[in-house]
Design an enzyme around this catalytic site. Structure first.
Site, PDB file in Angstrom:
ATOM      1  N   SER A 157      -3.278  -0.978   5.237  1.00 15.95           N
ATOM      2  CA  SER A 157      -2.824  -2.087   6.066  1.00 15.95           C
ATOM      3  C   SER A 157      -2.668  -1.603   7.496  1.00 15.95           C
ATOM      4  O   SER A 157      -2.449  -0.408   7.733  1.00 15.95           O
ATOM      5  CB  SER A 157      -1.477  -2.615   5.570  1.00 15.95           C
ATOM      6  OG  SER A 157      -0.431  -1.714   5.932  1.00 15.95           O
ATOM      7  N   ASP A 158      -2.788  -2.533   8.446  1.00 21.24           N
ATOM      8  CA  ASP A 158      -2.307  -2.210   9.776  1.00 21.24           C
ATOM      9  C   ASP A 158      -0.782  -2.177   9.679  1.00 21.24           C
ATOM     10  O   ASP A 158      -0.187  -2.663   8.716  1.00 21.24           O
ATOM     11  CB  ASP A 158      -2.791  -3.239  10.802  1.00 21.24           C
ATOM     12  CG  ASP A 158      -2.843  -2.667  12.216  1.00 21.24           C
ATOM     13  OD1 ASP A 158      -2.137  -1.676  12.481  1.00 21.24           O
ATOM     14  OD2 ASP A 158      -3.585  -3.206  13.054  1.00 21.24           O
ATOM     15  N   TRP A 159      -0.144  -1.590  10.683  1.00 21.26           N
ATOM     16  CA  TRP A 159       1.292  -1.339  10.622  1.00 21.26           C
ATOM     17  C   TRP A 159       2.081  -2.650  10.637  1.00 21.26           C
ATOM     18  O   TRP A 159       2.013  -3.434  11.576  1.00 21.26           O
ATOM     19  CB  TRP A 159       1.693  -0.430  11.767  1.00 21.26           C
ATOM     20  CG  TRP A 159       1.572   1.033  11.462  1.00 21.26           C
ATOM     21  CD1 TRP A 159       2.535   1.978  11.652  1.00 21.26           C
ATOM     22  CD2 TRP A 159       0.456   1.740  10.899  1.00 21.26           C
ATOM     23  NE1 TRP A 159       2.090   3.222  11.237  1.00 21.26           N
ATOM     24  CE2 TRP A 159       0.812   3.104  10.773  1.00 21.26           C
ATOM     25  CE3 TRP A 159      -0.813   1.352  10.476  1.00 21.26           C
ATOM     26  CZ2 TRP A 159      -0.036   4.072  10.253  1.00 21.26           C
ATOM     27  CZ3 TRP A 159      -1.672   2.314   9.948  1.00 21.26           C
ATOM     28  CH2 TRP A 159      -1.285   3.648   9.845  1.00 21.26           C
ATOM     29  N   ASP A 160       2.789  -2.898   9.513  1.00 19.02           N
ATOM     30  CA  ASP A 160       3.599  -4.110   9.321  1.00 19.02           C
ATOM     31  C   ASP A 160       2.763  -5.378   9.225  1.00 19.02           C
ATOM     32  O   ASP A 160       3.255  -6.477   9.493  1.00 19.02           O
ATOM     33  CB  ASP A 160       4.653  -4.250  10.432  1.00 19.02           C
ATOM     34  CG  ASP A 160       5.741  -3.189  10.339  1.00 19.02           C
ATOM     35  OD1 ASP A 160       6.255  -2.974   9.231  1.00 19.02           O
ATOM     36  OD2 ASP A 160       6.059  -2.569  11.372  1.00 19.02           O
ATOM     37  N   ALA A 161       1.515  -5.228   8.835  1.00 17.49           N
ATOM     38  CA  ALA A 161       0.668  -6.413   8.637  1.00 17.49           C
ATOM     39  C   ALA A 161       0.967  -7.104   7.315  1.00 17.49           C
ATOM     40  O   ALA A 161       0.638  -8.280   7.135  1.00 17.49           O
ATOM     41  CB  ALA A 161      -0.807  -6.019   8.685  1.00 17.49           C
TER      42      ALA A 161
END
Length: 494
Positions: free
Chosen positions: A213-217
Site C-alpha cells: 500500500s501507499d502510506w496510509d492508503a
C-alpha cells in the site's frame, strides 16, 4: 511458512514501522524501504532525512529521450541505497501527466504511456541489476494530488488499459520487486482494495512480486488483504486489530492471508540474499557525473533569437531569486543536499569560471508564504543597462510543486513576471531561465525576451549543466515529453 504462528502471520501483513517489515522475532529478514525516485530520502531513527545526492527530476530525465540514461540514473541511486544498507527503493513513478497542475508531475515522465513505460522499465533495470529492489508506483490513475485519498478516477475500459495502465504494463517487463497501490479510487473502487485491477496486474502484466500500500492508503486492512494487497504500510495499531478481528470472525479471505504471507516471505528472502551480493559499482564521483550528464541532456532550449550561446567577451547581469531555491520538487521526492551552507552553486558564480564578467542582483526575495520584490529595482536597471546580456532566474519552489497538493494555476508569480518585463525593457538582450518541474504559462512575457531555457529541476549539479548549455560547451538537445499549453483551460481534462 511452517515456522510462523497465526499471530505472527497477521503481524507480518503490516509494516514493523514506517520503513521496515516485521521480522517475527527474527524468523525473517526485515527488509527496509526508502523514498527516493530522485535521490535516496532515508529517514533516520530520529525522524530526520539524511542528505544524499539530489538527481534531476524524472521530467528532466524524460526530456533526454534516452532510456540508457534512465538505466544509469537507476544504477546510481541504487548504489546510494547500497551505501546505506537499504533494500527497496520506492520508485519509479510512471503515472500519466493528465493535467499540468498535478503537484507530482515533476516525479513523472510524460503524458505519453510509451515514453513513461520505457523510461520506468529502464530505471527499474538499472536499480535491480545492483541487487536493490524497486517499487513501481502509483498503481493506478493517480493523476492529481488534491483530495487524492478520496477521489475516484472514473475512466472507460479502453482508455484505462491503453493510456493509464499501459506504462505499468511496459515497466513490469523489468519485473519490479514490488508495486505500490495508489491512494485514489478507480471507477468508484479504492485502489487499496481494487481486486479487479490487481488481477490485471498479475494475470495480464505478469507481475510476480509483492503489492504494497501507499502510506496510509488503506482504510480497512482486512478488505485490502483479501483484495490483493500483500503488506500495509506503515505500522498502525488499528490495522493489526482489524486483521485479528477479521480472522477471529472468519470475515477475511484466508487464501488472501496465505498469499500475502508467501509474497512477504519471498521478498524477505530475496532481500536477504541480495544484501550479501551488493557492492556499489559506481564511485560517488561517477554518480555525481551521471546526475550532471542527465541535466545536460535534459535541459531544453525553448526560444533563442541569436543571444545564445553567450560570447566570452559579453558582460552578464544575473537577476531574480537565488537559484539555490530551485533544484527540486517537494514531498517524498525531496532530498536534503549534502552541503547546507552552499546547497546549489548559483549560476552567476559558475559563469564567472567561464571568463565572463558577471554581476548578480537579487531582485526578488522570498519569505515564508509570500514573494516580494526588493526595493532597489533602480539599481537592477542600472546593471541591466551596463550588461550585454541579462539573465533572469525564475521558477517554482518545492513548496509550490509538491506531494499532496496541486497548483492553482500554471503562471509564474506576478512579481516574477514584473521583474522579467522590467529587466527586458532595460536590457540589450534578455535570457530567462525557468526552474520548474511542470508546465509554465509564458504568454505574458515570452515575446519580450530573446531566449528561454527550461532549466527544470536539475538536482545538485543542474547549474553546472546549465552553464555548459549557456556557453555553448554542450548542445541543448533536450525535448519536451509533455504539452506546455498556452492556457490552462486549453487542456481538455481541466
Amino acid at each position: 511458512m511452517k515456522q510462523l504462528t497465526k499471530s505472527e502471520k497477521i503481524s507480518l501483513l503490516v509494516g514493523k514501522d514506517g520503513w521496515h517489515s516485521e521480522s517475527c522475532n527474527d524468523k525473517l529478514y526485515a527488509f527496509s524501504v526508502t523514498d527516493g525516485p530522485l535521490g535516496v530520502r532515508q529517514v533516520n531513527e530520529k525522524g530526520v532525512v539524511e542528505p544524499s545526492i539530489t538527481y534531476p527530476s524524472a521530467q528532466l530525465l524524460a526530456f533526454t529521450w534516452e532510456p540508457t540514461l534512465a538505466k544509469e540514473m537507476g544504477k546510481a541511486i541504487a548504489d546510494d541505497c547500497i551505501d546505506r544498507n537499504l533494500d527497496v527503493l520506492l520508485a519509479p513513478g510512471v503515472n500519466i501527466k493528465r493535467i499540468p497542475i498535478c503537484g507530482r508531475n515533476f516525479e513523472y515522465f510524460s503524458e505519453d504511456p510509451l515514453i513513461s513505460g520505457i523510461m520506468g522499465r529502464e530505471y527499474i533495470y538499472g536499480v535491480q541489476e545492483e541487487n536493490v529492489g524497486t517499487s513501481l508506483k502509483h498503481f493506478c490513475c493517480n493523476n492529481m494530488e488534491s483530495s487524492r485519498n478520496y477521489i475516484s478516477s472514473d475512466v472507460d475500459e479502453r482508455t484505462l488499459r491503453e493510456i493509464y495502465m499501459r506504462p505499468f504494463e511496459i515497466a513490469c517487463e523489468a519485473q519490479p520487486w514490488t508495486v505500490m497501490c495508489a491512494y485514489n479510487g478507480v471507477n468508484g473502487v479504492p485502489m487499496a482494495k481494487n481486486e479487479k485491477l490487481f488481477k490485471v496486474l498479475r494475470e495480464k502484466f505478469g507481475f510476480t512480486g509483492l503489492i504494497m500500500s501507499d502510506w496510509d492508503a488503506v482504510k480497512d486492512s482486512a478488505e485490502s488483504i483479501s483484495a490483493g494487497i500483500d503488506i500495509i504500510m506503515p505500522y498502525r495499531p488499528h490495522y493489526v486489530e482489524r486483521l485479528n478481528e477479521a480472522v477471529e470472525n472468519n470475515t477475511i479471505d484466508t487464501k488472501g492471508v496465505e498469499r500475502a504471507v508467501e509474497n512477504i516471505t519471498a521478498l524477505s528472502q530475496k532481500c536477504e540474499k541480495a544484501s550479501k551480493l551488493r557492492k556499489a559499482s559506481l564511485s560517488v564521483k561517477e554518480r555525481e557525473e551521471i546526475s550532471q550528464k542527465i541535466a545536460e541532456e535534459g535541459i531544453v532550449l525553448l526560444k533563442n533569437n541569436g543571444v545564445l550561446p553567450l560570447k566570452k567577451e559579453e558582460k552578464i547581469f544575473a537577476a531574480g531569486t537565488p537559484t539555490a531555491l530551485y533544484y527540486f520538487g517537494g514531498g517524498s521526492a525531496a532530498v536534503p543536499l549534502r552541503n547546507e551552507y552552499l546547497p546549489v552553486y548559483p549560476i552567476h558564480e559558475i559563469l564567472k569560471n567561464y571568463g565572463h564578467e558577471v554581476r548578480w542582483h537579487e531582485t526578488l526575495v522570498i519569505i515564508p508564504g509570500e514573494r516580494r520584490m526588493i526595493t532597489n529595482v533602480k539599481g537592477a536597471v542600472r546593471v541591466a543597462q551596463w550588461a550585454d546580456v541579462s539573465i533572469v532566474c525564475v521558477g517554482n519552489r518545492h513548496t509550490e510543486e509538491t506531494e499532496s497538493i496541486d497548483r492553482q494555476h500554471i503562471k509564474l508569480s506576478r512579481e516574477e513576471t514584473d521583474i522579467i518585463k522590467y529587466i527586458a525593457k532595460n536590457s540589450k538582450k534578455t535570457v530567462v531561465l525557468v526552474y520548474a518541474g511542470s508546465a509554465i504559462d509564458m504568454r505574458d512575457w515570452i515575446d519580450e525576451v530573446d531566449a528561454v531555457v527550461w532549466a527544470g529541476y536539475g538536482g545538485e549539479f543542474g547549474n553546472f549543466a546549465l552553464a555548459k548549455i549557456l556557453t555553448g560547451e554542450v548542445n541543448p538537445s533536450g525535448r519536451l515529453t509533455e504539452t506546455f499549453p498556452l492556457d490552462l483551460y486549453d487542456v481538455p481534462a481541466m
